[in-house]
Design a protein around this motif. Structure first.
Motif, PDB file in Angstrom:
ATOM      1  N   SER A   1      -6.802  -0.465   2.868  1.00  0.00           N
ATOM      2  CA  SER A   1      -8.040  -1.109   2.424  1.00  0.00           C
ATOM      3  C   SER A   1      -7.989  -1.441   0.936  1.00  0.00           C
ATOM      4  CB  SER A   1      -9.238  -0.211   2.722  1.00  0.00           C
ATOM      5  OG  SER A   1      -9.087   1.057   2.075  1.00  0.00           O
ATOM      6  N   ALA A   2      -7.332  -0.573   0.151  1.00  0.00           N
ATOM      7  CA  ALA A   2      -7.190  -0.847  -1.279  1.00  0.00           C
ATOM      8  C   ALA A   2      -6.230  -1.995  -1.516  1.00  0.00           C
ATOM      9  CB  ALA A   2      -6.710   0.411  -2.007  1.00  0.00           C
ATOM     10  N   ALA A   3      -5.153  -2.052  -0.734  1.00  0.00           N
ATOM     11  CA  ALA A   3      -4.177  -3.138  -0.884  1.00  0.00           C
ATOM     12  C   ALA A   3      -4.786  -4.487  -0.516  1.00  0.00           C
ATOM     13  CB  ALA A   3      -2.944  -2.860  -0.030  1.00  0.00           C
ATOM     14  N   ASN A   4      -5.786  -4.485   0.356  1.00  0.00           N
ATOM     15  CA  ASN A   4      -6.427  -5.746   0.731  1.00  0.00           C
ATOM     16  C   ASN A   4      -7.108  -6.429  -0.444  1.00  0.00           C
ATOM     17  OD1 ASN A   4      -5.729  -5.868   3.441  1.00  0.00           O
ATOM     18  ND2 ASN A   4      -7.464  -4.612   4.090  1.00  0.00           N
ATOM     19  N   THR A   5      -7.403  -5.666  -1.507  1.00  0.00           N
ATOM     20  CA  THR A   5      -7.998  -6.280  -2.688  1.00  0.00           C
ATOM     21  C   THR A   5      -7.045  -7.260  -3.347  1.00  0.00           C
ATOM     22  OG1 THR A   5      -7.259  -4.415  -4.059  1.00  0.00           O
ATOM     23  CG2 THR A   5      -9.474  -4.287  -3.135  1.00  0.00           C
TER      24      THR A   5
ATOM     25  N   ALA B   1       0.831  -1.209   0.000  1.00  0.00           N
ATOM     26  CA  ALA B   1       0.000   0.000   0.000  1.00  0.00           C
ATOM     27  C   ALA B   1       0.862   1.253   0.000  1.00  0.00           C
ATOM     28  CB  ALA B   1      -0.940  -0.012   1.215  1.00  0.00           C
ATOM     29  N   GLY B   2       1.937   1.259   0.813  1.00  0.00           N
ATOM     30  CA  GLY B   2       2.814   2.425   0.865  1.00  0.00           C
ATOM     31  C   GLY B   2       3.552   2.655  -0.431  1.00  0.00           C
ATOM     32  N   ASP B   3       4.031   1.588  -1.075  1.00  0.00           N
ATOM     33  CA  ASP B   3       4.778   1.733  -2.330  1.00  0.00           C
ATOM     34  C   ASP B   3       3.920   2.314  -3.442  1.00  0.00           C
ATOM     35  OD1 ASP B   3       6.998   0.767  -1.106  1.00  0.00           O
ATOM     36  OD2 ASP B   3       7.068  -1.148  -2.174  1.00  0.00           O
ATOM     37  N   PHE B   4       2.652   1.949  -3.460  1.00  0.00           N
ATOM     38  CA  PHE B   4       1.763   2.437  -4.514  1.00  0.00           C
ATOM     39  C   PHE B   4       0.993   3.687  -4.101  1.00  0.00           C
ATOM     40  CE2 PHE B   4       1.670  -2.173  -6.028  1.00  0.00           C
ATOM     41  CZ  PHE B   4       2.569  -1.921  -7.057  1.00  0.00           C
TER      42      PHE B   4
ATOM     43  N   LEU C   1      -1.127  -0.867  -8.582  1.00  0.00           N
ATOM     44  CA  LEU C   1      -1.952  -1.781  -7.805  1.00  0.00           C
ATOM     45  C   LEU C   1      -2.964  -2.510  -8.684  1.00  0.00           C
ATOM     46  CD1 LEU C   1      -2.551  -2.823  -4.966  1.00  0.00           C
ATOM     47  CD2 LEU C   1      -4.213  -0.968  -4.710  1.00  0.00           C
ATOM     48  N   THR C   2      -3.485  -1.833  -9.697  1.00  0.00           N
ATOM     49  CA  THR C   2      -4.470  -2.477 -10.573  1.00  0.00           C
ATOM     50  C   THR C   2      -3.880  -3.688 -11.271  1.00  0.00           C
ATOM     51  OG1 THR C   2      -5.601  -0.367 -10.944  1.00  0.00           O
ATOM     52  CG2 THR C   2      -6.013  -2.133 -12.530  1.00  0.00           C
ATOM     53  N   THR C   3      -2.665  -3.531 -11.806  1.00  0.00           N
ATOM     54  CA  THR C   3      -1.998  -4.652 -12.465  1.00  0.00           C
ATOM     55  C   THR C   3      -1.761  -5.787 -11.490  1.00  0.00           C
ATOM     56  OG1 THR C   3      -0.882  -3.116 -13.971  1.00  0.00           O
ATOM     57  CG2 THR C   3       0.032  -5.341 -13.801  1.00  0.00           C
ATOM     58  N   LEU C   4      -1.356  -5.455 -10.274  1.00  0.00           N
ATOM     59  CA  LEU C   4      -1.098  -6.475  -9.263  1.00  0.00           C
ATOM     60  C   LEU C   4      -2.377  -7.237  -8.923  1.00  0.00           C
ATOM     61  CD1 LEU C   4       0.771  -7.846  -7.229  1.00  0.00           C
ATOM     62  CD2 LEU C   4       0.325  -5.956  -5.645  1.00  0.00           C
ATOM     63  N   VAL C   5      -3.486  -6.533  -8.774  1.00  0.00           N
ATOM     64  CA  VAL C   5      -4.752  -7.185  -8.419  1.00  0.00           C
ATOM     65  C   VAL C   5      -5.211  -8.112  -9.544  1.00  0.00           C
ATOM     66  CG1 VAL C   5      -7.207  -6.771  -8.001  1.00  0.00           C
ATOM     67  CG2 VAL C   5      -5.483  -5.399  -6.811  1.00  0.00           C
ATOM     68  N   VAL C   6      -5.122  -7.655 -10.788  1.00  0.00           N
ATOM     69  CA  VAL C   6      -5.540  -8.488 -11.925  1.00  0.00           C
ATOM     70  C   VAL C   6      -4.675  -9.739 -12.022  1.00  0.00           C
ATOM     71  CG1 VAL C   6      -5.738  -8.593 -14.432  1.00  0.00           C
ATOM     72  CG2 VAL C   6      -6.511  -6.550 -13.208  1.00  0.00           C
ATOM     73  N   ALA C   7      -3.355  -9.565 -11.902  1.00  0.00           N
ATOM     74  CA  ALA C   7      -2.458 -10.714 -11.969  1.00  0.00           C
ATOM     75  C   ALA C   7      -2.696 -11.660 -10.796  1.00  0.00           C
ATOM     76  CB  ALA C   7      -1.009 -10.246 -11.973  1.00  0.00           C
ATOM     77  N   ARG C   8      -3.011 -11.103  -9.642  1.00  0.00           N
ATOM     78  CA  ARG C   8      -3.309 -11.935  -8.472  1.00  0.00           C
ATOM     79  C   ARG C   8      -4.586 -12.735  -8.687  1.00  0.00           C
ATOM     80  NH1 ARG C   8      -1.014 -14.594  -4.441  1.00  0.00           N
ATOM     81  NH2 ARG C   8      -1.782 -14.112  -2.361  1.00  0.00           N
ATOM     82  N   ALA C   9      -5.570 -12.151  -9.369  1.00  0.00           N
ATOM     83  CA  ALA C   9      -6.797 -12.875  -9.692  1.00  0.00           C
ATOM     84  C   ALA C   9      -6.512 -14.044 -10.632  1.00  0.00           C
ATOM     85  CB  ALA C   9      -7.821 -11.921 -10.313  1.00  0.00           C
TER      86      ALA C   9
END
Length: 487
Positions: free
Chosen positions: A50-54, A42-45, A103-111
């Motif tokens: 709460s957003a990083a929890n996604t 969360a800090g890096d981005f 963060l968006t790229t990370l969340v999509v790749a995590r999905a």
């Protein structure tokens, strides 16, 4: 129709054990390794926590979404092809996670990781159980326990170590060489099996079961931390429940269902699946609530509380060393029922005032939980598929994993409801509600002992040797393990 393909240089049984273990270790580790790094991410981005929890939300929900279709895909396209395809996707997604610029790229790749992981577990176990007949599966205890117990337990400390001394990017990069090596080994060493599902794809069942599991996983997984009355959680729980009921009604009536729920009518498999759900509820529930009790009783830090339950993984590792020796002698019922009763007693002991205040008592009891409950869980996992034929193995594995996943989520949700929604504040840090929640987990495990009475008395026995089934001279085990395609 069955046929022989070119014999691989590596024995298929050796290959399936190595590839399965590598893939499941990656999947098990990734279910917990990211948690300690969420604050740093969360800090890096420059985003709120709460957003990083996604990042975790996307992984868990996508994993649940992949489970219903895993059995059908393996039967339709081949277990080797689907497993290696999912493993390749998981590995590539890991690299993308590590390289994510936002963060968006990370969340999509995590999905994508989660979706691939949802396919890996049931299809991988199908590969494993098809390679070993029932009377030989007892030796698999040592294989099954590593990804299911040790890796998730190692995730938080390893995640904290890598984040602190390298960077959070390495939480994902560590998967790339392991996944690449496993895929290459699987290409040349695994056998293919195409069962060929009957009839057309169950489109209605897919659109009912898939969102139902995704929504319920979201609600059960994040209700404790975000609050059950939060609109996203409440709507997900209600809609997911409605869709699940509709999915069950459809699967029972459909001629070619996506999930063969009728398999649960089998005495052994149905009992094993129910036990998987109940024991997962008890174990995941106590692992969720006891660290909170530990902090409330001792004022311990979150790290200390997490380390207090680590001996449970050590007990599970020891259980894997004894199950294959005890199961042939005692049989599934006599091994499982006492183990569950002892586990319930140990759970209840954790709730006794004064016990949680003694750190060494906690470590000893957690070790016992891993040992006795691990013995029961491994016994059920090994013997529960004795009556399932190769044609239904893929479907049975997928259904088994769904029941176990939902059981674990329900256990956490039940404990969260007892302690008041799962919100831990200084004003609500009295140990009373947490002790009550631990009693709930003890009751769940004790109820499992009643279900275990339906398990068979005798362990699977090897079939009588028949000279007509002997391989041709010079072929040995290689012929027996040759890849088969059924369609």
């Amino acid at each position: 129709m069955s046929g022989l393909l070119i014999r691989p240089r590596i024995r298929p049984r050796v290959a399936v054990v190595l590839v399965y273990t590598a893939a499941m270790c990656m999947n098990g580790l990734d279910s917990t390794i990211v948690n300690p790094a969420l604050y740093t991410i969360a800090g890096d981005f420059g985003r709120p926590l709460s957003a990083a929890n996604t990042v975790e939300t996307a992984f868990l929900v996508a994993l649940a979404v992949g489970l219903p279709v895993a059995g059908w895909l393996g039967d339709r396209f081949g277990t080797k092809r689907v497993f290696l395809g999912a493993l390749t996707a998981f590995t590539i997604a890991s690299a993308v996670c590590g390289l994510a610029p936002d963060l968006t790229t990370l969340v999509v790749a995590r999905a994508v990781q989660g979706l691939a992981g949802g396919l890996l577990t049931p299809v991988g176990m199908t590969l494993l159980f098809r390679a070993f007949p029932p009377h030989e599966r007892m030796k698999l205890a040592k294989v099954l326990i590593v990804p299911t117990a040790l890796m998730p337990a190692l995730g938080p400390p390893l995640g904290g170590l890598l984040t602190e001394h390298l960077s959070w990017h390495w939480l994902f990069f560590v998967n790339v060489p392991i996944g690449t090596a496993a895929v290459l080994l699987g290409v040349f060493g695994l056998r293919e099996h195409v069962e060929g599902p009957e009839g057309k794809f169950d489109t209605v069942g897919f659109w009912l079961a898939t969102p139902a599991l995704g929504l319920l996983t979201y609600a059960l997984g994040f209700g404790p931390s975000q609050g059950w009355t939060r609109p996203a959680v409440a709507v997900s729980a209600a809609l997911g429940s409605v869709l699940l009921v509709a999915a069950v009604l459809h699967q029972v009536r459909a001629k070619t269902p996506l999930l063969k729920l009728k398999l649960l009518a089998d005495r052994v498999y149905g009992s094993a699946s129910a036990l998987a759900g109940v024991t997962a509820a008890g174990l995941m529930g106590v692992l969720f609530v006891f660290p909170l009790l530990y902090q409330a009783s001792l004022g311990a830090s979150a790290l200390d509380a997490g380390l207090s339950v680590f001996p449970e993984a050590v007990g599970l590792m020891l259980a894997s060393q004894v199950v294959d020796r005890l199961l042939p002698k005692l049989g599934p019922r006599l091994l499982t029922v006492p183990a569950l009763l002892v586990a319930a007693a140990v759970f209840a002991t954790l709730a006794i005032p004064g016990v949680a205040e003694n750190a060494w008592s906690v470590r000893g009891l957690m070790f016992l939980i891993g040992l006795v409950l691990g013995t029961a869980v491994l016994t059920v996992q090994i013997s529960g598929f004795e009556s399932i034929g190769p044609a239904d193995m893929g479907q049975a594995m997928g259904l088994f994993q769904i029941v176990r996943t939902l059981g674990g989520a329900l256990g956490i949700a039940a404990c969260a409801a007892v302690i008041g929604g799962g919100h831990v504040t200084e004003a609500a840090a009295a140990p009373g509600p947490y002790r009550t929640a631990v009693w709930v987990t003890a009751a769940l495990v004790a109820a499992g002992a009643l279900i275990a009475l339906r398990l068979p008395r005798e362990a699977p026995q090897p079939p009588p040797f028949d000279d007509e089934d002997a391989p041709p001279p010079g072929e040995g085990l290689a012929a027996d393990e040759a890849p088969a395609v059924k369609g």
